[in-house]
Design an enzyme around this catalytic site. Structure first.
Site, PDB file in Angstrom:
ATOM      1  N   ASN A   9       0.868  -1.182   0.000  1.00  0.00           N
ATOM      2  CA  ASN A   9       0.000   0.000   0.000  1.00  0.00           C
ATOM      3  C   ASN A   9       0.904   1.231   0.000  1.00  0.00           C
ATOM      4  O   ASN A   9       1.461   1.604   1.024  1.00  0.00           O
ATOM      5  CB  ASN A   9      -0.887  -0.033   1.264  1.00  0.00           C
ATOM      6  CG  ASN A   9      -1.744   1.211   1.403  1.00  0.00           C
ATOM      7  OD1 ASN A   9      -1.829   2.025   0.484  1.00  0.00           O
ATOM      8  ND2 ASN A   9      -2.385   1.366   2.551  1.00  0.00           N
ATOM      9  N   TRP A  10       1.046   1.822  -1.182  1.00  0.00           N
ATOM     10  CA  TRP A  10       1.950   2.980  -1.306  1.00  0.00           C
ATOM     11  C   TRP A  10       1.374   4.227  -0.642  1.00  0.00           C
ATOM     12  O   TRP A  10       2.059   5.213  -0.471  1.00  0.00           O
ATOM     13  CB  TRP A  10       2.212   3.291  -2.778  1.00  0.00           C
ATOM     14  CG  TRP A  10       3.075   2.297  -3.502  1.00  0.00           C
ATOM     15  CD1 TRP A  10       3.672   1.182  -2.985  1.00  0.00           C
ATOM     16  CD2 TRP A  10       3.434   2.335  -4.897  1.00  0.00           C
ATOM     17  NE1 TRP A  10       4.384   0.532  -3.965  1.00  0.00           N
ATOM     18  CE2 TRP A  10       4.254   1.214  -5.148  1.00  0.00           C
ATOM     19  CE3 TRP A  10       3.144   3.208  -5.952  1.00  0.00           C
ATOM     20  CZ2 TRP A  10       4.783   0.956  -6.422  1.00  0.00           C
ATOM     21  CZ3 TRP A  10       3.669   2.943  -7.217  1.00  0.00           C
ATOM     22  CH2 TRP A  10       4.488   1.830  -7.434  1.00  0.00           C
ATOM     23  N   LYS A  11       0.097   4.211  -0.311  1.00  0.00           N
ATOM     24  CA  LYS A  11      -0.589   5.414   0.208  1.00  0.00           C
ATOM     25  C   LYS A  11      -0.339   6.588  -0.755  1.00  0.00           C
ATOM     26  O   LYS A  11      -0.274   6.363  -1.959  1.00  0.00           O
ATOM     27  CB  LYS A  11      -0.138   5.695   1.635  1.00  0.00           C
ATOM     28  CG  LYS A  11      -0.276   4.452   2.520  1.00  0.00           C
ATOM     29  CD  LYS A  11      -0.156   4.728   3.978  1.00  0.00           C
ATOM     30  CE  LYS A  11      -0.343   3.437   4.754  1.00  0.00           C
ATOM     31  NZ  LYS A  11      -0.318   3.599   6.185  1.00  0.00           N
ATOM     32  N   GLU A  94      -7.051   4.765   7.822  1.00  0.00           N
ATOM     33  CA  GLU A  94      -6.901   6.188   7.471  1.00  0.00           C
ATOM     34  C   GLU A  94      -8.162   6.718   6.793  1.00  0.00           C
ATOM     35  O   GLU A  94      -8.537   7.877   6.968  1.00  0.00           O
ATOM     36  CB  GLU A  94      -5.651   6.375   6.584  1.00  0.00           C
ATOM     37  CG  GLU A  94      -4.374   6.251   7.400  1.00  0.00           C
ATOM     38  CD  GLU A  94      -3.162   5.746   6.642  1.00  0.00           C
ATOM     39  OE1 GLU A  94      -3.166   5.778   5.395  1.00  0.00           O
ATOM     40  OE2 GLU A  94      -2.197   5.308   7.309  1.00  0.00           O
ATOM     41  N   GLU A 163      -5.477  -4.817  10.945  1.00  0.00           N
ATOM     42  CA  GLU A 163      -4.519  -3.718  11.075  1.00  0.00           C
ATOM     43  C   GLU A 163      -4.846  -2.893  12.319  1.00  0.00           C
ATOM     44  O   GLU A 163      -5.663  -1.969  12.248  1.00  0.00           O
ATOM     45  CB  GLU A 163      -4.603  -2.804   9.846  1.00  0.00           C
ATOM     46  CG  GLU A 163      -4.226  -3.460   8.551  1.00  0.00           C
ATOM     47  CD  GLU A 163      -3.616  -2.452   7.592  1.00  0.00           C
ATOM     48  OE1 GLU A 163      -2.484  -2.668   7.175  1.00  0.00           O
ATOM     49  OE2 GLU A 163      -4.261  -1.436   7.294  1.00  0.00           O
ATOM     50  N   GLY A 169       2.017   2.808  10.792  1.00  0.00           N
ATOM     51  CA  GLY A 169       2.936   3.930  10.580  1.00  0.00           C
ATOM     52  C   GLY A 169       3.623   4.411  11.852  1.00  0.00           C
ATOM     53  O   GLY A 169       4.232   5.479  11.864  1.00  0.00           O
ATOM     54  N   SER A 208       3.179  -1.508  10.574  1.00  0.00           N
ATOM     55  CA  SER A 208       4.631  -1.446  10.798  1.00  0.00           C
ATOM     56  C   SER A 208       5.333  -2.772  10.512  1.00  0.00           C
ATOM     57  O   SER A 208       6.259  -3.163  11.225  1.00  0.00           O
ATOM     58  CB  SER A 208       4.932  -0.969  12.228  1.00  0.00           C
ATOM     59  OG  SER A 208       4.433   0.341  12.421  1.00  0.00           O
ATOM     60  N   GLY A 229       2.697  -0.863   4.443  1.00  0.00           N
ATOM     61  CA  GLY A 229       2.708   0.546   4.053  1.00  0.00           C
ATOM     62  C   GLY A 229       4.139   1.014   3.840  1.00  0.00           C
ATOM     63  O   GLY A 229       4.746   0.786   2.788  1.00  0.00           O
ATOM     64  N   GLY A 230       4.714   1.645   4.869  1.00  0.00           N
ATOM     65  CA  GLY A 230       6.040   2.280   4.758  1.00  0.00           C
ATOM     66  C   GLY A 230       7.100   1.405   4.107  1.00  0.00           C
ATOM     67  O   GLY A 230       7.781   1.830   3.160  1.00  0.00           O
TER      68      GLY A 230
HETATM   69  P1  PGA Z   1       2.568   0.741   7.759  1.00  0.00           P
HETATM   70  O1  PGA Z   1       1.128   0.849   7.079  1.00  0.00           O
HETATM   71  O2  PGA Z   1       3.185  -0.549   7.261  1.00  0.00           O
HETATM   72  O3  PGA Z   1       3.308   1.955   7.286  1.00  0.00           O
HETATM   73  O4  PGA Z   1       2.357   0.726   9.227  1.00  0.00           O
HETATM   74  C1  PGA Z   1       0.310  -0.281   6.966  1.00  0.00           C
HETATM   75  C2  PGA Z   1      -1.019   0.098   6.372  1.00  0.00           C
HETATM   76  O5  PGA Z   1      -1.495   1.210   6.648  1.00  0.00           O
HETATM   77  O6  PGA Z   1      -1.620  -0.669   5.616  1.00  0.00           O
END
Ligand code: PGA
Length: 249
Positions: A9-11, A94, A163, A169, A208, A229-230
């Site tokens: 998930n690149w956001k 989010e 999640e 994050g 994370s 994500g990150g």
């Molecule tokens: P993160 O994000 O790995 O940066 O914690 C995960 C997500 O929001 O799907």
């Protein structure tokens, strides 16, 4: 047995190494047991579809809860499908916390995504307050109950991503033991609300995830993959996570 997934998930980011370099790197993923999905911002979706190697599928990060109409700035699930996406993330925390998505909105998106031929990746999870109050299991069970739309009976596949909001994050991932406990709560909720499919539904963990914590996260044998994500913005890290799925029991 449920499928295994590593989902990036690149956001609202693109990988610093560039989209083409990133996707070329993913071509070296050779894990027959795990599927790799990349979810870029809408604007780049067609580029990613065009450049993705054959072993990489593409997903949207969100979709509208209506088919079409005067909805400035929205993108319908049908449009995503027509642009080559096969998956869509729905109900990410989010979206729920920053954009006011309620369980009812999430349920509408889920139904439309299924009708449009997309595989939904339904995100659920508790925030810190709910965890501290000892209500995490009740919350995820309620989130699943409100997502149990009739359209699910005709879905080819559904993916659930556990999640915990406090882990997203923040660099504070849940422990393998915590995840194992929540996954069994989720499986039991699935068996109550979606009896026809609970054993086939992959349950991923997100929050994370990095190459450094997948050994602990995966040690309990209950996780079917990761929503990342990150760490997904770096192809080497994401590949390590995806290849790590091979060692899950
Ligand atoms: P993160 O994000 O790995 O940066 O914690 C995960 C997500 O929001 O799907």
């Amino acid at each position: 047995m449920p499928g295994r997934y590593a989902i990036a998930n690149w956001k609202m980011n693109v990988p610093p190494e560039g989209i083409d370099t990133y996707l070329r790197a993913l071509a070296s993923h050779r894990n027959g047991r795990a599927s790799v999905v990349v979810a870029p911002p809408f604007l780049y979706l067609k580029d990613v579809v065009a450049q993705a190697p054959a072993n990489v599928a593409v997903g949207g990060q969100n979709c509208a809860d209506q088919r079409a109409g005067a909805l400035t700035g929205e993108v319908s699930p049908t449009m995503l499908r027509e642009c080559g996406a096969r998956f869509v993330i729905i109900g990410h925390s989010e979206r729920r916390s920053l954009f006011g998505e309620t369980d009812a909105v999430v349920a509408r998106k889920l139904a439309l995504a299924i009708e449009s031929g997309l595989t939904p990746i339904l995100c659920i999870g508790e925030d810190q307050r709910v965890r501290d109050a000892g209500e995490a299991a009740i919350l995820v069970s309620n989130q699943i109950r409100s997502a149990a739309v009739p359209a699910l009976e005709s879905a080819r596949e559904l993916i659930v991503a556990y999640e915990p909001v406090w882990a997203i994050g923040t660099g504070r991932n849940a422990t393998g033991a915590m995840v194992a406990e929540m996954i069994s709560e989720i499986r039991s909720a699935l068996s109550r609300f979606w009896p026809s499919r609970h054993s086939k539904t992959p349950i991923l963990y997100g929050g994370s995830v990095t190459p450094d914590n997948i050994a602990d996260l995966g040690s309990n044998g209950r996780i079917d993959g990761y929503l990342v994500g990150g760490a997904s913005l770096d192809s080497a890290k994401f590949l390590t996570i995806a290849n790590g799925l091979m060692s899950l029991q």
